[in-house]
Motif scaffolding. Structure first.
Motif, short mmCIF file in Angstrom:
data_model
loop_
_atom_site.label_atom_id
_atom_site.label_comp_id
_atom_site.label_asym_id
_atom_site.label_seq_id
_atom_site.Cartn_x
_atom_site.Cartn_y
_atom_site.Cartn_z
N ALA A 1 0.83 -1.21 0.00
CA ALA A 1 0.00 0.00 0.00
C ALA A 1 0.87 1.26 0.00
O ALA A 1 0.59 2.22 -0.73
CB ALA A 1 -0.93 0.00 1.21
N SER A 2 1.94 1.25 0.77
CA SER A 2 2.82 2.41 0.82
C SER A 2 3.54 2.64 -0.51
O SER A 2 3.83 3.78 -0.88
CB SER A 2 3.86 2.25 1.93
OG SER A 2 3.24 2.34 3.18
N THR A 3 3.84 1.55 -1.21
CA THR A 3 4.48 1.69 -2.52
C THR A 3 3.55 2.40 -3.50
O THR A 3 3.98 3.27 -4.28
CB THR A 3 4.88 0.30 -3.08
OG1 THR A 3 5.73 -0.34 -2.12
CG2 THR A 3 5.58 0.41 -4.40
N ILE A 4 2.27 2.07 -3.43
CA ILE A 4 1.29 2.75 -4.29
C ILE A 4 1.21 4.22 -3.93
O ILE A 4 1.20 5.10 -4.80
CB ILE A 4 -0.08 2.05 -4.18
CG1 ILE A 4 0.02 0.63 -4.76
CG2 ILE A 4 -1.16 2.86 -4.89
CD1 ILE A 4 -1.17 -0.24 -4.45
N VAL A 5 1.17 4.52 -2.64
CA VAL A 5 1.11 5.92 -2.19
C VAL A 5 2.38 6.67 -2.58
O VAL A 5 2.33 7.83 -3.01
CB VAL A 5 0.87 5.98 -0.67
CG1 VAL A 5 0.98 7.41 -0.15
CG2 VAL A 5 -0.49 5.41 -0.33
N ALA A 6 3.53 6.01 -2.46
CA ALA A 6 4.79 6.67 -2.82
C ALA A 6 4.85 6.96 -4.32
O ALA A 6 5.32 8.03 -4.73
CB ALA A 6 5.97 5.78 -2.42
N THR A 7 4.34 6.04 -5.13
CA THR A 7 4.28 6.29 -6.57
C THR A 7 3.40 7.49 -6.86
O THR A 7 3.74 8.35 -7.68
CB THR A 7 3.75 5.05 -7.30
OG1 THR A 7 4.57 3.93 -6.95
CG2 THR A 7 3.77 5.24 -8.80
#
Length: 141
Positions: free
Chosen positions: A78-84
């Protein structure tokens, strides 16, 4: 210590009374980013840093066989999606700022000089023509 002269290792001679500055100001290589872009960039860096920490925790929990490993992996995804999204936000914010406020473009001096000469030639032509013929030959200008 014998054999060392003043200023050899960054110190100043007490007799000369002059002090060297700790640092020298240099002109910035690039202009400062606009405030909205800088805010988005700072936010993106923080989100990416948290994502990397979460990824490391998830990896270590997986290696240790902890029960926290599965939720940590889900949070990392989930954090990877937010970081993108945050990194894309920097790019979009920059593009919007450029579109709204424009970019400072300074034409080269040769282009400016050519335009100035053409403008002056047109003015001379108009000044030399009689009053009634000024608007008849627009295609030549």
């Amino acid at each position: 210590m014998p054999g060392r002269g003043p200023g050899e290792y960054g110190e100043c001679d007490a007799m000369d009374g002059g002090r060297r500055p700790l640092w020298q100001e240099e002109a910035a290589a690039r202009r400062r980013m606009p405030d909205p872009v800088r805010t988005a960039a700072v936010r993106a860096v923080l989100v990416v840093a948290v994502t990397l920490v979460e990824a490391m925790v998830a990896f270590l929990c997986t290696l240790a066989g902890s029960l926290f490993a599965f939720p940590a992996v889900l949070m990392t995804v989930a954090s990877t999606i937010v970081a993108t999204w945050a990194v894309l936000d920097v790019w979009v914010t920059r593009q919007v700022w450029i579109q709204r406020h424009g970019v400072r473009s300074e034409p080269s001096s040769t282009a400016r000089e050519l335009r100035r000469e053409r403008r002056q030639a047109r003015r001379r032509e108009r000044a030399g023509e009689p009053r009634g013929q000024a608007g008849t030959d627009r295609a030549a200008a």
